[in-house]
Design a protein around this motif. Structure first.
Motif, mmCIF file in Angstrom:
data_model
loop_
_atom_site.group_PDB
_atom_site.id
_atom_site.type_symbol
_atom_site.label_atom_id
_atom_site.label_comp_id
_atom_site.label_asym_id
_atom_site.label_seq_id
_atom_site.Cartn_x
_atom_site.Cartn_y
_atom_site.Cartn_z
ATOM 1 N N LYS B 85 8.342 26.960 91.914
ATOM 2 C CA LYS B 85 7.945 28.348 91.618
ATOM 3 C C LYS B 85 8.922 28.958 90.603
ATOM 4 C CE LYS B 85 5.168 31.635 92.111
ATOM 5 N NZ LYS B 85 3.849 31.389 91.525
ATOM 6 N N ARG B 86 10.189 28.690 90.811
ATOM 7 C CA ARG B 86 11.194 29.173 89.863
ATOM 8 C C ARG B 86 10.945 28.611 88.464
ATOM 9 N NH1 ARG B 86 17.644 27.850 89.795
ATOM 10 N NH2 ARG B 86 17.825 28.029 87.567
ATOM 11 N N ASN B 89 7.893 30.273 86.982
ATOM 12 C CA ASN B 89 8.286 31.645 86.621
ATOM 13 C C ASN B 89 9.146 31.659 85.368
ATOM 14 O OD1 ASN B 89 6.891 32.855 88.662
ATOM 15 N ND2 ASN B 89 8.663 33.180 90.000
ATOM 16 N N VAL B 424 21.051 30.525 90.847
ATOM 17 C CA VAL B 424 21.147 30.992 89.458
ATOM 18 C C VAL B 424 19.844 31.712 89.126
ATOM 19 C CG1 VAL B 424 21.541 30.308 87.062
ATOM 20 C CG2 VAL B 424 22.610 29.004 88.908
ATOM 21 N N ALA B 425 19.895 33.032 89.064
ATOM 22 C CA ALA B 425 18.690 33.801 88.756
ATOM 23 C C ALA B 425 18.267 33.549 87.315
ATOM 24 C CB ALA B 425 18.948 35.286 88.975
ATOM 25 N N VAL B 426 16.961 33.580 87.073
ATOM 26 C CA VAL B 426 16.430 33.404 85.722
ATOM 27 C C VAL B 426 16.105 34.795 85.193
ATOM 28 C CG1 VAL B 426 14.676 32.297 84.325
ATOM 29 C CG2 VAL B 426 15.514 31.167 86.394
ATOM 30 N N ALA B 427 16.974 35.312 84.327
ATOM 31 C CA ALA B 427 16.853 36.720 83.934
ATOM 32 C C ALA B 427 17.473 36.929 82.565
ATOM 33 C CB ALA B 427 17.561 37.597 84.963
ATOM 34 N N TRP B 428 17.270 38.117 81.997
ATOM 35 C CA TRP B 428 17.887 38.455 80.712
ATOM 36 C C TRP B 428 19.407 38.405 80.808
ATOM 37 C CZ3 TRP B 428 15.894 38.988 75.947
ATOM 38 C CH2 TRP B 428 14.521 39.157 75.811
ATOM 39 N N GLY B 429 19.954 38.867 81.916
ATOM 40 C CA GLY B 429 21.402 39.011 82.029
ATOM 41 C C GLY B 429 22.126 37.778 82.541
ATOM 42 N N MET B 430 21.411 36.695 82.798
ATOM 43 C CA MET B 430 22.091 35.506 83.344
ATOM 44 C C MET B 430 22.906 34.824 82.254
ATOM 45 S SD MET B 430 23.098 33.410 85.545
ATOM 46 C CE MET B 430 22.401 34.202 86.987
ATOM 47 N N GLN B 431 24.080 34.326 82.642
ATOM 48 C CA GLN B 431 24.857 33.448 81.776
ATOM 49 C C GLN B 431 25.137 32.182 82.571
ATOM 50 O OE1 GLN B 431 25.477 33.221 78.744
ATOM 51 N NE2 GLN B 431 27.001 31.621 78.704
ATOM 52 N N THR B 450 18.164 34.418 77.033
ATOM 53 C CA THR B 450 18.859 34.138 75.771
ATOM 54 C C THR B 450 19.062 32.641 75.520
ATOM 55 O OG1 THR B 450 21.023 34.454 76.807
ATOM 56 C CG2 THR B 450 20.030 36.379 75.733
#
Lengths: 492, 492
Positions: B85-86, B89, B424-431, B450
């Motif tokens: 699912k991740r 997504n 580890v979230a999959v998001a704009w702010g993840m590094q 990014t």
């Protein structure tokens, strides 16, 4: 330890006192001071003000700087005055980039337990990569040298800078470095001289990235050192570029020929963006030949370049693959050379691409004549990477221009229409980069506002206490910079 | 040519039909199809729709994919369902990134003859770097494998992708690749199997960048191949990471100990973000020991990993530098292992940093006990690069937390407060990146929006005819994307 002696290219005579080579111990001490400088912990505003102070200090000593550089490079006072102004404006551009703040890519994602996987609060920003080594170029004693674009962008990013001076203009480097170092806090800026200092700097464990402008051979050797370190570091090298220019039939005029000769011989052809490869209808060769025959050369930056240019054009002149069509005037003083124009046909060129796309640094170009634009279109995507690619066309040739542009898009970082590639504006939209061998990393530019991105690495704060965050990431956006908040760009 | 046989880690028995290794000729044909696919010329909207179709197609076959992956990895159906699912997504996130449009960094500078040097009209945008090779990881058979983050971000960027499948889950790779390839246009996606395919892919002239997730040794070998090519290419490797965690005295509780053991043993410790290095007050060792003693291990992904883990912890157990403090349960089936906890003192650790910061992939950690936080602060900046660094502290320890954070900032890409690094979230702010050896290039992330920037190169159009520009750069902003116009961010 040998000293670095500058020479006057107009006479070949030594100019000024030599500069001592930097010893290993001196170099290590300079790097240690850079590490200890605390520059990366300064605010954007502090760095903006420091860059403006450096710009003002350089402008205040322009008379000394321009006259020293003119003696060491023979590029002439008008060009060098303009170049110094460009260099100080570049420092001021980065001050404005720092104040605008979007270079930090500040990003805030609020927590969301409903996503898969669940999202904690994330706040992302860019920080300095650490101390940076900058290798100065020979051909721009200000704009790509001690206080040039690499230095300005790295200082802006919060990276202390250690410059490896170019041996072609040691006194100019020395004077510039004196002014910069005196203006910035202790350790933020350092300079090293001498052949041995280069490899040592690239391999120094405390140096975290390298900027380089110079030859493909030298750049590749240092790139290999940087990437083979135990801890590899980014190496941003701007190397050789032939800058292909395509003249479509509708633009095959005398005016275009004159423009080409002007661009080819500007600054004795010593530009990274010099148009060294021209595709033109055969009907244009006469005008091109006349324009280059009427042109003048001048002294190159140093004796090695003069020799390299001469041996390169001699070897081309002796080749079966091209014909020597035109030779400009050689003023026959110091390190001077004459402009040269060679011609060949598209078929010969296509069969000898490797040989005929070698860069000959200086005012020399190969004109490849074509008859069928379709045949030309098949060859263009095979060209080596360049900083620029240029198309000259009439208003009636838009369809063909589009196809030529599409074919050139993958081989160059900047596509130019009805203008010449020499001249690189310092702006947000500039791209001064391109596929290998134009650069070692086509993702970046060494000129323009986005050059700062080379020295910045992201860090994300997850569920970090509000009061411990940098102000750029705090709630309410106290500095009012552009941010991305829950995916939306704005100033929230 | 050998075939790739999968195994069930719970039993050590072969699972499913083996997959044939890809021959050199087959690989070359796959790359040629990628080059010819025309993917880089598609619009953002076309690619967004394609990514959503891939996500839907994978979701539609989740039963087959999850059950195959469970047989090949023993990670369990709940985790694998969540991971799939991740993964889908993640594909949908990149579809939204494409539609939002700021990833193109569209920039327009109008002409200004008054600047030094004068500025022509410049319009800058990012384009695909070309075909990309992606090396799948073992430990996330979906999220970091065939249709994982590297593939999703590269496809989004307009780069065709050729995946080198991980040999630990050949059937899962095969089924995923079948679905992805059937959903995308011809040639846009390809997969190769077998040991020889890796180096060949990295050295293939038409491959322009590489994404890799795996071991430091394997990643470094491929990085060296990529950078030593005649035309070097970017290599984005996510390698080993010990993910230091600091427990400040105020957070030295049984709850923290339990949280640590949970994070350490999650997925049998097979996370890049596994907390393998813990700094804690000596008073906490008892609770940590109890928590790890009470924990359970399980089967690792393959026999080589089991052997590597065992030999790593055996060698630690035999060392004078640490003490074996706790051993969890080994279910003793297939490739199973037991969690292990070692302890040492800060002084010993500081004197043996190289040895004691080696990653032991699996559920093992070293607890470094400290008494004086000031001594700890002196050691933290010397840690090797990691993906994450974590601090646990009470609300009364903010000043110290700030100093610990500052000390850790240069060694990790993500700083976490009062939570655990696994996840580890999959998001704009993840590094998801960090200094060497965490990655080969700390400027980028392999997770989050990014990540797309790794596959994009800038191109600037100078004075280019309006109607020949991509719509993203045309006057009036017909697509309404975020742009920078004369230096100002907005939608002009």
């Amino acid at each position: 330890m040998s000293a670095i002696q500058g020479y006057n290219p107009r006479t070949g005579e030594p100019f000024g006192e030599p500069i001592e080579s930097t010893s290993d111990a001196e170099l290590d001490a300079i790097v240690a001071k850079a590490v200890a400088s605390g520059w990366s912990a300064t605010t954007s505003e502090q760095r903006a003000e420091a860059l403006e102070r450096v710009a003002d200090a350089l402008d205040a000593e322009s008379e000394l700087l321009v006259s020293t550089a003119d003696s060491e490079t023979a590029l002439g006072r008008p060009r060098l005055s303009g170049e110094l102004k460009r260099t100080t404006n570049q420092l001021r551009l980065f001050a404005s980039v720092l104040r605008e703040g979007s270079y930090l890519e500040a990003t805030i994602d609020t927590a969301d337990a409903t996503t898969v996987p669940p999202r904690p609060e994330l706040r992302r920003i860019l920080r300095s990569i650490g101390p940076v080594a900058v290798f100065a170029a020979s051909n721009f004693p200000f704009a790509f040298s001690v206080a040039g674009g690499d230095t300005a962008s790295a200082l802006a990013a919060g990276s202390p800078v250690i410059v490896k001076a170019h041996p072609s203009h040691p006194r100019t480097s020395h004077e510039t470095a004196r002014i910069v170092a005196a203006t910035l806090p202790e350790g933020v800026f350092g300079i090293v001289h001498g052949l041995a200092a280069g490899p040592r700097l690239v391999q120094h464990p405390a140096v975290k990235a390298v900027g380089f402008t110079g030859s493909t051979g030298g750049g590749r050797a240092l790139f290999d050192l940087a990437t083979s370190r135990p801890e590899p570091i980014p190496f941003y090298g701007e190397l050789g570029s032939v800058n292909p220019t395509v003249i479509l039939p509708g633009a095959a005029t005398e005016e275009t020929a004159a423009g080409f000769a002007g661009s080819l011989t500007l600054g004795v052809g010593q530009f990274c963006t010099n148009p060294g490869l021209l595709f033109a209808p055969a009907s244009m060769v006469e005008a091109l030949t006349a324009a280059v025959d009427a042109s003048s050369g001048g002294p190159m930056l140093n004796e090695r370049m003069q020799q390299g240019y001469r041996s390169g054009v001699d070897s081309l002149a002796g080749s079966d693959l091209v014909e020597l069509a035109a030779t400009g005037t050689d003023p026959a003083q110091g390190y001077s050379v004459a402009p040269k124009l060679f011609t060949t046909e598209l078929k010969t060129f296509a069969a000898n691409l490797g040989t005929l796309t070698e860069e000959h640094f200086g005012p020399a170009a190969v004109v490849v004549t074509y008859t069928d634009p379709e045949e030309l279109l098949a060859v263009l995507p095979q060209l080596p990477g360049s900083l620029t690619a240029t198309v000259h066309a009439s208003a009636q040739e838009h369809e063909l221009t589009g196809r030529v542009g599409a074919a050139l898009q993958a081989v160059a970082g900047r596509l130019i229409f009805n203008a010449w590639p020499t001249g690189v504006a310092v702006a947000w939209g500039m791209q001064h980069g391109g596929p290998w061998p134009a650069t070692t990393n086509s993702l970046f530019t060494s000129v323009g506002a986005t050059a700062i991105r080379r020295w910045l690495v992201p860090v994300t704060y997850q569920s970090w206490p509000e009061e411990l965050l940098p102000p750029e990431l705090q709630a309410g956006n106290p500095l009012g910079i552009p941010r991305r908040f829950d995916g939306v760009l704005g100033t929230r």
